[in-house]
Scaffold this motif. Structure first.
Motif, short mmCIF file in Angstrom:
data_model
loop_
_atom_site.label_atom_id
_atom_site.label_comp_id
_atom_site.label_asym_id
_atom_site.label_seq_id
_atom_site.Cartn_x
_atom_site.Cartn_y
_atom_site.Cartn_z
N GLU A 1 49.88 -2.27 2.21
CA GLU A 1 50.56 -3.26 1.38
C GLU A 1 50.52 -4.67 1.95
N THR A 2 49.56 -4.93 2.84
CA THR A 2 49.37 -6.26 3.40
C THR A 2 48.00 -6.78 2.97
N ILE A 3 47.97 -8.00 2.45
CA ILE A 3 46.71 -8.60 2.01
C ILE A 3 46.17 -9.46 3.15
N ARG A 4 44.91 -9.22 3.50
CA ARG A 4 44.23 -9.99 4.55
C ARG A 4 43.00 -10.65 3.98
N ASP A 5 42.83 -11.94 4.26
CA ASP A 5 41.64 -12.67 3.87
C ASP A 5 40.61 -12.44 4.98
N LEU A 6 39.56 -11.70 4.67
CA LEU A 6 38.58 -11.34 5.70
C LEU A 6 37.62 -12.46 6.02
N LEU A 7 37.69 -13.58 5.32
CA LEU A 7 36.83 -14.72 5.62
C LEU A 7 37.50 -15.73 6.54
N ARG A 8 38.79 -15.52 6.85
CA ARG A 8 39.51 -16.42 7.75
C ARG A 8 39.66 -15.76 9.10
N GLU A 9 39.62 -16.55 10.12
CA GLU A 9 39.73 -16.00 11.48
C GLU A 9 41.17 -15.86 11.95
N ASP A 10 42.11 -16.57 11.32
CA ASP A 10 43.51 -16.52 11.79
C ASP A 10 44.30 -15.47 11.09
N SER B 1 35.93 -14.81 -2.54
CA SER B 1 37.08 -14.19 -1.89
C SER B 1 36.64 -12.84 -1.35
N PHE B 2 37.13 -12.52 -0.16
CA PHE B 2 36.84 -11.24 0.47
C PHE B 2 38.15 -10.76 1.07
N LEU B 3 38.84 -9.90 0.34
CA LEU B 3 40.19 -9.50 0.71
C LEU B 3 40.27 -8.03 1.06
N GLU B 4 41.21 -7.72 1.92
CA GLU B 4 41.52 -6.33 2.25
C GLU B 4 43.01 -6.13 2.00
N ILE B 5 43.34 -5.04 1.34
CA ILE B 5 44.74 -4.65 1.17
C ILE B 5 44.92 -3.38 1.96
N TYR B 6 45.72 -3.43 3.01
CA TYR B 6 45.94 -2.29 3.88
C TYR B 6 47.42 -2.19 4.18
#
Length: 143
Positions: free
Chosen positions: A134-143, A127-132
């Protein structure tokens, strides 16, 4: 464990060559503010601006080994915008400026290849996630 890293000034920061950061390492486990204020915060390790990516990775590489040994591991990078989180975690290029993530993936790949030669089979999840904001983004997905 808790580590602190003081980011060096970058060319885009618009500061002179004699500029000093507002936070500097006091020793290997504590920081001091430029105003001279001292707070009783201590860290397991403080990295000054002069420390390279390899030295930082050397300090955290045992976490990668712990993950390979079956333990749950989380490396959490926290700080204000522009403080060097992306530089430390991702780095840039393929040489010595690589960050923790590409070095960790390389370590995992080497370990996996060595054990596969001995007949082991692996299934891995990353898993490679960013929380910015208060929004969680999966940095390994393109969508």
């Amino acid at each position: 464990r808790v580590f602190a890293r003081v980011r060096p000034f970058l060319p885009g920061d618009g500061v002179g060559g004699d500029a000093q950061p507002c936070i500097t390492p006091k020793n290997e486990t504590s920081l001091v503010l430029s105003k001279g204020d001292e707070y009783p915060f201590t860290f397991d390790r403080v990295f000054p601006p002069s420390v390279g990516q390899q030295s930082v990775f050397d300090e955290v590489s045992e976490f990668v080994q712990s993950a390979l040994d079956g333990y749950s591991v989380c490396l959490f990078s926290y700080g204000q915008t522009g403080s060097g989180k992306t530089h430390t975690m991702q780095g840039s290029g393929v040489g010595q400026m690589r960050g923790i993530i590409p070095r960790a993936i390389e370590q995992v790949g080497q370990y996996k290849a060595a054990l596969e030669q001995e007949g082991w089979r692996y299934s891995m999840q990353v898993s490679f996630l960013e929380i910015y904001n208060e929004t969680i983004r999966d940095l390994l997905r393109e969508d």
